[in-house]
Design a protein around this motif. Sequence first.
Motif, PDB file in Angstrom:
ATOM      1  N   HIS A  95       9.889  16.219   4.398  1.00  0.00           N
ATOM      2  CA  HIS A  95      10.991  15.760   3.604  1.00  0.00           C
ATOM      3  C   HIS A  95      11.371  14.184   3.856  1.00  0.00           C
ATOM      4  CE1 HIS A  95      14.782  15.707   1.688  1.00  0.00           C
ATOM      5  NE2 HIS A  95      15.529  15.244   2.587  1.00  0.00           N
ATOM      6  N   ARG A  96      11.012  14.068   5.229  1.00  0.00           N
ATOM      7  CA  ARG A  96      11.315  12.611   5.805  1.00  0.00           C
ATOM      8  C   ARG A  96      10.283  11.773   5.006  1.00  0.00           C
ATOM      9  NH1 ARG A  96      12.883  15.161  10.578  1.00  0.00           N
ATOM     10  NH2 ARG A  96      10.597  15.107  11.396  1.00  0.00           N
ATOM     11  N   ALA A  97       8.999  12.179   5.373  1.00  0.00           N
ATOM     12  CA  ALA A  97       7.757  11.465   4.561  1.00  0.00           C
ATOM     13  C   ALA A  97       8.045  11.143   3.105  1.00  0.00           C
ATOM     14  CB  ALA A  97       6.393  12.357   4.860  1.00  0.00           C
ATOM     15  N   GLU A  98       8.474  12.148   2.477  1.00  0.00           N
ATOM     16  CA  GLU A  98       8.726  12.022   0.835  1.00  0.00           C
ATOM     17  C   GLU A  98       9.817  10.939   0.457  1.00  0.00           C
ATOM     18  OE1 GLU A  98       8.516  12.293  -3.174  1.00  0.00           O
ATOM     19  OE2 GLU A  98       7.157  12.828  -1.482  1.00  0.00           O
ATOM     20  N   ALA A  99      10.867  11.122   1.581  1.00  0.00           N
ATOM     21  CA  ALA A  99      12.089  10.060   1.311  1.00  0.00           C
ATOM     22  C   ALA A  99      11.622   8.666   1.648  1.00  0.00           C
ATOM     23  CB  ALA A  99      13.081  10.442   2.251  1.00  0.00           C
ATOM     24  N   GLY A 100      10.578   8.538   2.821  1.00  0.00           N
ATOM     25  CA  GLY A 100      10.151   7.276   2.906  1.00  0.00           C
ATOM     26  C   GLY A 100       9.288   6.721   1.868  1.00  0.00           C
ATOM     27  N   ARG A 101       8.658   7.654   1.110  1.00  0.00           N
ATOM     28  CA  ARG A 101       7.547   7.237   0.137  1.00  0.00           C
ATOM     29  C   ARG A 101       8.651   6.925  -1.155  1.00  0.00           C
ATOM     30  NH1 ARG A 101       4.900   8.819  -4.718  1.00  0.00           N
ATOM     31  NH2 ARG A 101       6.340  10.706  -4.459  1.00  0.00           N
ATOM     32  N   GLN A 102       9.671   7.482  -1.221  1.00  0.00           N
ATOM     33  CA  GLN A 102      10.400   7.207  -2.464  1.00  0.00           C
ATOM     34  C   GLN A 102      11.277   6.150  -2.273  1.00  0.00           C
ATOM     35  OE1 GLN A 102      10.818   8.672  -5.378  1.00  0.00           O
ATOM     36  NE2 GLN A 102       9.497  10.412  -4.983  1.00  0.00           N
ATOM     37  N   ALA A 106      10.890   2.369  -4.361  1.00  0.00           N
ATOM     38  CA  ALA A 106      12.117   1.739  -4.832  1.00  0.00           C
ATOM     39  C   ALA A 106      12.034   0.120  -4.569  1.00  0.00           C
ATOM     40  CB  ALA A 106      13.209   2.653  -4.293  1.00  0.00           C
ATOM     41  N   VAL A 107      11.645  -0.115  -3.187  1.00  0.00           N
ATOM     42  CA  VAL A 107      11.602  -1.515  -2.712  1.00  0.00           C
ATOM     43  C   VAL A 107      10.427  -2.076  -3.650  1.00  0.00           C
ATOM     44  CG1 VAL A 107      10.884  -2.934  -0.848  1.00  0.00           C
ATOM     45  CG2 VAL A 107      12.519  -0.863  -0.755  1.00  0.00           C
ATOM     46  N   THR A 108       9.356  -1.389  -3.693  1.00  0.00           N
ATOM     47  CA  THR A 108       8.146  -1.785  -4.456  1.00  0.00           C
ATOM     48  C   THR A 108       8.626  -2.573  -5.962  1.00  0.00           C
ATOM     49  OG1 THR A 108       6.508  -0.923  -3.106  1.00  0.00           O
ATOM     50  CG2 THR A 108       5.665  -1.845  -5.192  1.00  0.00           C
ATOM     51  N   ALA A 109       9.553  -1.546  -6.658  1.00  0.00           N
ATOM     52  CA  ALA A 109       9.803  -1.535  -7.965  1.00  0.00           C
ATOM     53  C   ALA A 109      10.715  -2.651  -8.180  1.00  0.00           C
ATOM     54  CB  ALA A 109      10.060  -0.326  -8.373  1.00  0.00           C
ATOM     55  N   THR A 110      11.541  -2.675  -7.061  1.00  0.00           N
ATOM     56  CA  THR A 110      12.698  -3.816  -7.086  1.00  0.00           C
ATOM     57  C   THR A 110      12.181  -5.395  -6.880  1.00  0.00           C
ATOM     58  OG1 THR A 110      14.081  -2.291  -6.132  1.00  0.00           O
ATOM     59  CG2 THR A 110      14.744  -4.715  -6.018  1.00  0.00           C
ATOM     60  N   LEU A 111      11.194  -5.206  -6.015  1.00  0.00           N
ATOM     61  CA  LEU A 111      10.382  -6.634  -5.895  1.00  0.00           C
ATOM     62  C   LEU A 111       9.554  -6.714  -7.000  1.00  0.00           C
ATOM     63  CD1 LEU A 111       9.020  -6.220  -2.118  1.00  0.00           C
ATOM     64  CD2 LEU A 111      10.973  -7.641  -2.951  1.00  0.00           C
TER      65      LEU A 111
END
Length: 378
Positions: A95-102, A106-111
Amino acid sequence: MAIPARFWDGQVATAHHAGLDYEAVGSAGTLVIRQPHSRTEIGRWPADSLFMVPTRRHELRLGSTGQPDGARVVIAGRDNIARVLATLPQLHQKHRAEAGRQMRLAVTATLALAAVISAYVYGVPVLASRLVHLVPPAWEASLGDTVAQQMETSLGGLDICDPDPQSLANRALRRFGDAAIAGTGTPFDLDIQVVRSEVPNAFALPGGKVYFFSNLLHLARTPDEFAGVLAHEIGHVVNRHGMEQLISTAGTGALIGFILGDMTGISLAAGLGTMVIDTRFSRLSELQADAFAAEVAQRMDFHPAGLADLVGRAGADDDFARALALLSTHPLTDDRKAALELMAAERPTGLEPPFTDAEWRAIKGMCDLPAAGKRKGG
Protein backbone atom coordinates in the motif's frame (compact mmCIF):
# COMPACT_ATOMS: atom_id res chain seq x y z
CA MET A 1 -10.08 -19.76 14.05
CA ALA A 2 -11.19 -18.49 10.65
CA ILE A 3 -11.64 -14.75 10.22
CA PRO A 4 -15.20 -13.89 9.10
CA ALA A 5 -15.51 -12.02 5.81
CA ARG A 6 -17.70 -11.40 2.80
CA PHE A 7 -16.57 -12.72 -0.55
CA TRP A 8 -17.40 -11.65 -4.12
CA ASP A 9 -16.11 -14.00 -6.79
CA GLY A 10 -16.25 -11.38 -9.57
CA GLN A 11 -18.68 -13.48 -11.60
CA VAL A 12 -21.98 -12.59 -9.92
CA ALA A 13 -23.05 -9.65 -7.80
CA THR A 14 -24.04 -11.79 -4.83
CA ALA A 15 -21.80 -11.71 -1.77
CA HIS A 16 -20.98 -14.94 0.09
CA HIS A 17 -20.30 -15.25 3.79
CA ALA A 18 -16.86 -16.74 4.17
CA GLY A 19 -14.13 -17.63 6.63
CA LEU A 20 -10.47 -16.80 5.92
CA ASP A 21 -7.53 -19.03 6.74
CA TYR A 22 -3.86 -18.50 6.04
CA GLU A 23 -1.66 -21.34 4.88
CA ALA A 24 2.11 -20.81 5.06
CA VAL A 25 4.36 -22.93 2.89
CA GLY A 26 8.00 -21.93 3.36
CA SER A 27 8.41 -18.25 2.56
CA ALA A 28 5.17 -18.22 0.53
CA GLY A 29 1.63 -18.16 1.79
CA THR A 30 -1.96 -18.41 0.61
CA LEU A 31 -5.21 -16.84 1.74
CA VAL A 32 -7.80 -19.61 1.69
CA ILE A 33 -11.45 -18.63 1.42
CA ARG A 34 -13.95 -21.19 2.75
CA GLN A 35 -17.65 -21.49 3.33
CA PRO A 36 -18.16 -20.78 7.05
CA HIS A 37 -20.11 -23.93 7.99
CA SER A 38 -19.09 -26.65 5.56
CA ARG A 39 -15.50 -25.38 5.38
CA THR A 40 -15.62 -26.01 1.64
CA GLU A 41 -12.88 -24.11 -0.14
CA ILE A 42 -14.30 -21.50 -2.56
CA GLY A 43 -11.17 -19.51 -3.27
CA ARG A 44 -7.41 -19.59 -2.91
CA TRP A 45 -5.43 -16.36 -3.36
CA PRO A 46 -1.61 -16.33 -3.16
CA ALA A 47 -0.44 -13.89 -0.49
CA ASP A 48 1.93 -12.10 -2.87
CA SER A 49 -1.02 -11.39 -5.23
CA LEU A 50 -3.07 -9.54 -2.61
CA PHE A 51 -3.58 -5.79 -2.60
CA MET A 52 -5.67 -3.33 -0.61
CA VAL A 53 -8.64 -1.66 -2.29
CA PRO A 54 -9.91 1.75 -1.07
CA THR A 55 -13.05 1.41 1.04
CA ARG A 56 -14.86 3.00 3.99
CA ARG A 57 -13.52 3.24 7.52
CA HIS A 58 -13.35 0.17 9.78
CA GLU A 59 -13.33 -2.09 6.76
CA LEU A 60 -10.53 -3.85 4.88
CA ARG A 61 -11.13 -4.70 1.24
CA LEU A 62 -8.71 -6.99 -0.59
CA GLY A 63 -8.28 -7.85 -4.23
CA SER A 64 -5.99 -10.30 -5.97
CA THR A 65 -4.12 -10.01 -9.24
CA GLY A 66 -5.13 -12.73 -11.63
CA GLN A 67 -8.71 -12.78 -10.33
CA PRO A 68 -11.77 -11.26 -12.10
CA ASP A 69 -11.95 -7.47 -11.72
CA GLY A 70 -14.85 -7.59 -9.30
CA ALA A 71 -13.40 -10.30 -7.04
CA ARG A 72 -13.12 -8.95 -3.50
CA VAL A 73 -12.77 -10.07 0.09
CA VAL A 74 -14.13 -7.64 2.69
CA ILE A 75 -13.21 -7.88 6.38
CA ALA A 76 -15.08 -5.78 8.96
CA GLY A 77 -14.30 -5.03 12.59
CA ARG A 78 -11.10 -3.69 14.13
CA ASP A 79 -10.01 -6.97 15.68
CA ASN A 80 -10.53 -8.94 12.45
CA ILE A 81 -8.70 -6.32 10.39
CA ALA A 82 -5.82 -6.30 12.89
CA ARG A 83 -5.50 -10.11 12.65
CA VAL A 84 -5.33 -9.96 8.82
CA LEU A 85 -2.76 -7.18 8.79
CA ALA A 86 -0.66 -8.95 11.40
CA THR A 87 -0.73 -12.10 9.30
CA LEU A 88 -0.09 -10.28 6.02
CA PRO A 89 2.32 -7.38 6.79
CA GLN A 90 3.20 -7.14 3.10
CA LEU A 91 -0.19 -5.51 2.51
CA HIS A 92 0.98 -2.32 4.24
CA GLN A 93 4.25 -2.41 2.33
CA LYS A 94 2.42 -2.75 -0.98
CA HIS A 95 0.00 0.00 0.00
CA ARG A 96 2.81 2.41 0.86
CA ALA A 97 4.65 1.52 -2.35
CA GLU A 98 1.51 2.09 -4.42
CA ALA A 99 0.82 5.41 -2.68
CA GLY A 100 4.36 6.50 -3.43
CA ARG A 101 3.98 5.48 -7.06
CA GLN A 102 0.73 7.44 -7.36
CA MET A 103 2.38 10.48 -5.79
CA ARG A 104 5.32 10.26 -8.21
CA LEU A 105 2.88 9.99 -11.13
CA ALA A 106 0.95 13.02 -9.87
CA VAL A 107 4.13 15.07 -9.48
CA THR A 108 5.37 13.98 -12.91
CA ALA A 109 2.01 14.83 -14.52
CA THR A 110 1.96 18.24 -12.81
CA LEU A 111 5.46 19.05 -13.98
CA ALA A 112 4.62 17.88 -17.49
CA LEU A 113 1.50 20.08 -17.53
CA ALA A 114 3.52 23.05 -16.27
CA ALA A 115 6.07 22.43 -19.02
CA VAL A 116 3.35 22.30 -21.68
CA ILE A 117 1.71 25.49 -20.41
CA SER A 118 5.09 27.25 -20.29
CA ALA A 119 5.80 26.14 -23.85
CA TYR A 120 2.49 27.57 -25.05
CA VAL A 121 2.69 30.77 -23.03
CA TYR A 122 6.29 31.58 -23.91
CA GLY A 123 7.32 29.32 -26.78
CA VAL A 124 4.32 29.14 -29.13
CA PRO A 125 3.89 32.92 -29.59
CA VAL A 126 7.60 33.33 -30.36
CA LEU A 127 7.49 30.38 -32.73
CA ALA A 128 4.35 31.72 -34.42
CA SER A 129 5.97 35.12 -35.03
CA ARG A 130 8.81 33.30 -36.82
CA LEU A 131 6.70 30.84 -38.80
CA VAL A 132 4.30 33.47 -40.10
CA HIS A 133 7.01 34.77 -42.44
CA LEU A 134 7.18 31.34 -44.07
CA VAL A 135 3.50 31.45 -45.03
CA PRO A 136 3.00 32.61 -48.65
CA PRO A 137 1.02 35.88 -48.70
CA ALA A 138 -1.27 34.49 -51.42
CA TRP A 139 -2.19 31.59 -49.14
CA GLU A 140 -2.91 33.97 -46.27
CA ALA A 141 -5.08 36.17 -48.48
CA SER A 142 -6.99 33.08 -49.62
CA LEU A 143 -7.47 32.11 -45.99
CA GLY A 144 -8.90 35.57 -45.27
CA ASP A 145 -11.37 35.15 -48.15
CA THR A 146 -12.46 31.80 -46.73
CA VAL A 147 -12.98 33.25 -43.25
CA ALA A 148 -14.96 36.15 -44.73
CA GLN A 149 -17.21 33.70 -46.56
CA GLN A 150 -17.76 31.67 -43.40
CA MET A 151 -18.53 34.83 -41.44
CA GLU A 152 -20.98 36.00 -44.10
CA THR A 153 -22.73 32.62 -44.01
CA SER A 154 -22.98 32.60 -40.22
CA LEU A 155 -24.42 36.15 -40.20
CA GLY A 156 -26.78 35.50 -43.08
CA GLY A 157 -24.86 37.88 -45.31
CA LEU A 158 -23.16 41.24 -44.88
CA ASP A 159 -24.99 44.50 -45.48
CA ILE A 160 -22.33 46.83 -46.87
CA CYS A 161 -23.28 50.40 -46.06
CA ASP A 162 -21.92 51.93 -49.27
CA PRO A 163 -21.17 49.42 -52.03
CA ASP A 164 -20.08 52.12 -54.51
CA PRO A 165 -16.24 51.97 -54.64
CA GLN A 166 -16.12 55.43 -56.23
CA SER A 167 -18.16 57.20 -53.57
CA LEU A 168 -16.43 60.01 -51.67
CA ALA A 169 -16.44 57.97 -48.45
CA ASN A 170 -14.93 54.83 -49.99
CA ARG A 171 -12.29 56.81 -51.86
CA ALA A 172 -11.34 58.50 -48.57
CA LEU A 173 -11.07 55.13 -46.80
CA ARG A 174 -8.95 53.74 -49.62
CA ARG A 175 -6.65 56.77 -49.54
CA PHE A 176 -6.27 56.48 -45.77
CA GLY A 177 -5.46 52.78 -46.04
CA ASP A 178 -2.88 53.32 -48.78
CA ALA A 179 -1.20 56.07 -46.75
CA ALA A 180 -1.20 53.89 -43.61
CA ILE A 181 0.59 50.96 -45.27
CA ALA A 182 2.96 53.11 -47.32
CA GLY A 183 6.55 52.08 -46.63
CA THR A 184 5.59 49.06 -44.49
CA GLY A 185 6.43 46.48 -47.14
CA THR A 186 3.19 44.61 -46.52
CA PRO A 187 2.33 42.22 -49.37
CA PHE A 188 -1.41 42.78 -48.92
CA ASP A 189 -3.87 45.18 -50.54
CA LEU A 190 -6.38 46.56 -48.07
CA ASP A 191 -10.11 46.04 -48.50
CA ILE A 192 -11.92 48.30 -45.99
CA GLN A 193 -15.67 47.85 -45.67
CA VAL A 194 -18.22 49.54 -43.41
CA VAL A 195 -20.98 47.09 -42.53
CA ARG A 196 -24.40 47.61 -40.94
CA SER A 197 -24.46 45.98 -37.51
CA GLU A 198 -25.81 46.74 -34.05
CA VAL A 199 -22.56 45.45 -32.54
CA PRO A 200 -19.96 48.18 -31.86
CA ASN A 201 -16.97 46.40 -33.33
CA ALA A 202 -14.14 46.47 -35.86
CA PHE A 203 -11.78 43.70 -36.88
CA ALA A 204 -9.23 42.59 -39.44
CA LEU A 205 -8.94 39.25 -41.21
CA PRO A 206 -5.76 37.59 -42.47
CA GLY A 207 -4.77 38.94 -45.87
CA GLY A 208 -6.02 42.53 -45.73
CA LYS A 209 -9.78 42.60 -45.16
CA VAL A 210 -10.89 45.17 -42.57
CA TYR A 211 -14.47 45.52 -41.34
CA PHE A 212 -15.84 48.50 -39.43
CA PHE A 213 -19.34 48.07 -37.98
CA SER A 214 -21.86 50.88 -38.30
CA ASN A 215 -22.66 51.01 -34.58
CA LEU A 216 -19.01 51.75 -33.78
CA LEU A 217 -18.90 54.35 -36.56
CA HIS A 218 -21.94 56.09 -35.08
CA LEU A 219 -20.21 56.16 -31.67
CA ALA A 220 -17.17 57.91 -33.18
CA ARG A 221 -17.40 61.62 -32.37
CA THR A 222 -14.27 62.81 -34.17
CA PRO A 223 -12.13 61.81 -37.14
CA ASP A 224 -9.31 61.11 -34.65
CA GLU A 225 -11.33 58.37 -32.96
CA PHE A 226 -12.29 56.75 -36.24
CA ALA A 227 -8.79 57.06 -37.71
CA GLY A 228 -7.22 55.61 -34.56
CA VAL A 229 -9.38 52.48 -34.61
CA LEU A 230 -9.00 52.02 -38.36
CA ALA A 231 -5.20 52.40 -38.15
CA HIS A 232 -5.17 49.89 -35.28
CA GLU A 233 -6.97 47.30 -37.43
CA ILE A 234 -4.65 47.98 -40.35
CA GLY A 235 -1.80 47.36 -37.90
CA HIS A 236 -3.11 43.82 -37.41
CA VAL A 237 -2.91 43.31 -41.17
CA VAL A 238 0.59 44.75 -41.52
CA ASN A 239 1.91 42.68 -38.61
CA ARG A 240 0.11 39.56 -39.91
CA HIS A 241 -1.42 38.99 -36.49
CA GLY A 242 -4.26 36.94 -37.94
CA MET A 243 -1.82 34.37 -39.28
CA GLU A 244 0.25 34.45 -36.10
CA GLN A 245 -2.81 33.83 -33.99
CA LEU A 246 -3.88 30.96 -36.22
CA ILE A 247 -0.47 29.29 -35.88
CA SER A 248 -0.36 29.92 -32.15
CA THR A 249 -3.85 28.64 -31.33
CA ALA A 250 -3.49 25.69 -33.67
CA GLY A 251 -0.73 24.63 -31.30
CA THR A 252 -3.28 24.53 -28.44
CA GLY A 253 -5.73 22.52 -30.49
CA ALA A 254 -8.19 25.33 -31.15
CA LEU A 255 -8.45 27.33 -34.37
CA ILE A 256 -9.50 30.60 -32.75
CA GLY A 257 -8.18 34.04 -33.47
CA PHE A 258 -9.09 34.25 -37.16
CA ILE A 259 -10.66 37.59 -36.39
CA LEU A 260 -8.51 40.13 -34.56
CA GLY A 261 -9.23 43.56 -33.22
CA ASP A 262 -12.33 42.74 -31.18
CA MET A 263 -12.39 46.26 -29.81
CA THR A 264 -15.16 45.76 -27.22
CA GLY A 265 -14.24 42.34 -25.94
CA ILE A 266 -16.87 40.53 -28.05
CA SER A 267 -15.10 37.70 -29.85
CA LEU A 268 -15.60 34.43 -31.61
CA ALA A 269 -14.27 32.93 -28.40
CA ALA A 270 -13.20 29.50 -27.30
CA GLY A 271 -12.88 27.91 -23.85
CA LEU A 272 -11.31 29.55 -20.82
CA GLY A 273 -8.34 27.21 -20.80
CA THR A 274 -7.30 28.12 -24.34
CA MET A 275 -7.96 31.78 -23.63
CA VAL A 276 -5.63 31.78 -20.62
CA ILE A 277 -2.89 30.07 -22.60
CA ASP A 278 -3.15 32.54 -25.48
CA THR A 279 -3.72 35.74 -23.45
CA ARG A 280 -0.10 36.93 -23.51
CA PHE A 281 0.17 36.65 -27.26
CA SER A 282 -3.16 38.39 -27.91
CA ARG A 283 -2.32 41.28 -25.61
CA LEU A 284 1.04 41.69 -27.35
CA SER A 285 -0.72 41.82 -30.72
CA GLU A 286 -3.05 44.56 -29.47
CA LEU A 287 -0.14 46.62 -28.16
CA GLN A 288 1.68 46.23 -31.48
CA ALA A 289 -1.42 47.36 -33.35
CA ASP A 290 -1.71 50.36 -31.02
CA ALA A 291 1.92 51.22 -31.71
CA PHE A 292 1.24 51.02 -35.45
CA ALA A 293 -1.71 53.40 -35.07
CA ALA A 294 0.55 55.84 -33.22
CA GLU A 295 3.15 55.57 -35.99
CA VAL A 296 0.51 56.31 -38.64
CA ALA A 297 -0.50 59.34 -36.56
CA GLN A 298 3.10 60.55 -36.90
CA ARG A 299 2.39 60.87 -40.63
CA MET A 300 -1.18 62.17 -40.45
CA ASP A 301 -2.76 64.82 -38.29
CA PHE A 302 -4.79 62.75 -35.84
CA HIS A 303 -4.30 61.92 -32.19
CA PRO A 304 -3.94 58.14 -31.67
CA ALA A 305 -5.42 58.31 -28.15
CA GLY A 306 -8.78 58.81 -29.86
CA LEU A 307 -8.63 55.04 -30.31
CA ALA A 308 -8.85 54.54 -26.55
CA ASP A 309 -11.63 57.14 -26.26
CA LEU A 310 -13.81 55.26 -28.75
CA VAL A 311 -13.00 51.87 -27.23
CA GLY A 312 -13.83 53.22 -23.79
CA ARG A 313 -17.18 54.56 -24.99
CA ALA A 314 -18.08 51.32 -26.77
CA GLY A 315 -17.14 49.04 -23.89
CA ALA A 316 -16.11 50.96 -20.80
CA ASP A 317 -13.95 49.12 -18.31
CA ASP A 318 -15.73 48.24 -15.09
CA ASP A 319 -14.55 46.67 -11.85
CA PHE A 320 -15.20 43.18 -13.20
CA ALA A 321 -13.15 43.86 -16.32
CA ARG A 322 -10.28 45.20 -14.23
CA ALA A 323 -10.40 42.15 -11.95
CA LEU A 324 -9.94 39.95 -15.01
CA ALA A 325 -7.21 42.09 -16.55
CA LEU A 326 -4.79 39.17 -16.66
CA LEU A 327 -7.33 37.11 -18.62
CA SER A 328 -8.27 39.90 -21.00
CA THR A 329 -7.07 39.53 -24.56
CA HIS A 330 -7.03 43.30 -24.82
CA PRO A 331 -5.22 45.73 -22.47
CA LEU A 332 -7.56 47.84 -20.37
CA THR A 333 -8.71 51.13 -21.86
CA ASP A 334 -6.96 53.38 -19.31
CA ASP A 335 -3.68 51.53 -19.82
CA ARG A 336 -3.93 51.76 -23.58
CA LYS A 337 -4.82 55.43 -23.53
CA ALA A 338 -1.86 56.25 -21.29
CA ALA A 339 0.49 54.35 -23.59
CA LEU A 340 -0.94 56.04 -26.67
CA GLU A 341 -0.59 59.46 -25.06
CA LEU A 342 3.09 58.76 -24.51
CA MET A 343 3.58 57.55 -28.08
CA ALA A 344 1.89 60.68 -29.40
CA ALA A 345 3.88 63.09 -27.24
CA GLU A 346 6.35 63.94 -30.00
CA ARG A 347 3.88 64.02 -32.89
CA PRO A 348 5.04 66.56 -35.47
CA THR A 349 3.01 69.66 -36.32
CA GLY A 350 1.80 70.77 -39.74
CA LEU A 351 0.59 67.31 -40.83
CA GLU A 352 -2.27 66.69 -43.24
CA PRO A 353 -5.49 65.54 -41.51
CA PRO A 354 -6.60 61.99 -42.32
CA PHE A 355 -9.89 63.21 -43.83
CA THR A 356 -11.26 66.49 -45.10
CA ASP A 357 -14.45 67.82 -43.53
CA ALA A 358 -16.42 66.67 -46.58
CA GLU A 359 -14.86 63.19 -46.42
CA TRP A 360 -15.61 62.85 -42.72
CA ARG A 361 -19.24 63.84 -43.26
CA ALA A 362 -19.48 61.30 -46.07
CA ILE A 363 -17.97 58.55 -43.92
CA LYS A 364 -20.25 59.35 -40.97
CA GLY A 365 -23.24 59.21 -43.31
CA MET A 366 -22.31 55.98 -45.10
CA CYS A 367 -24.79 53.89 -43.14
CA ASP A 368 -27.52 56.52 -43.22
CA LEU A 369 -28.22 55.43 -46.79
CA PRO A 370 -31.30 53.19 -47.18
CA ALA A 371 -30.44 49.51 -46.72
CA ALA A 372 -30.21 47.82 -50.11
CA GLY A 373 -30.19 44.21 -48.93
CA LYS A 374 -27.27 42.19 -47.75
CA ARG A 375 -24.29 42.02 -50.05
CA LYS A 376 -21.06 40.13 -49.93
CA GLY A 377 -18.10 42.22 -48.81
CA GLY A 378 -14.77 42.16 -50.61
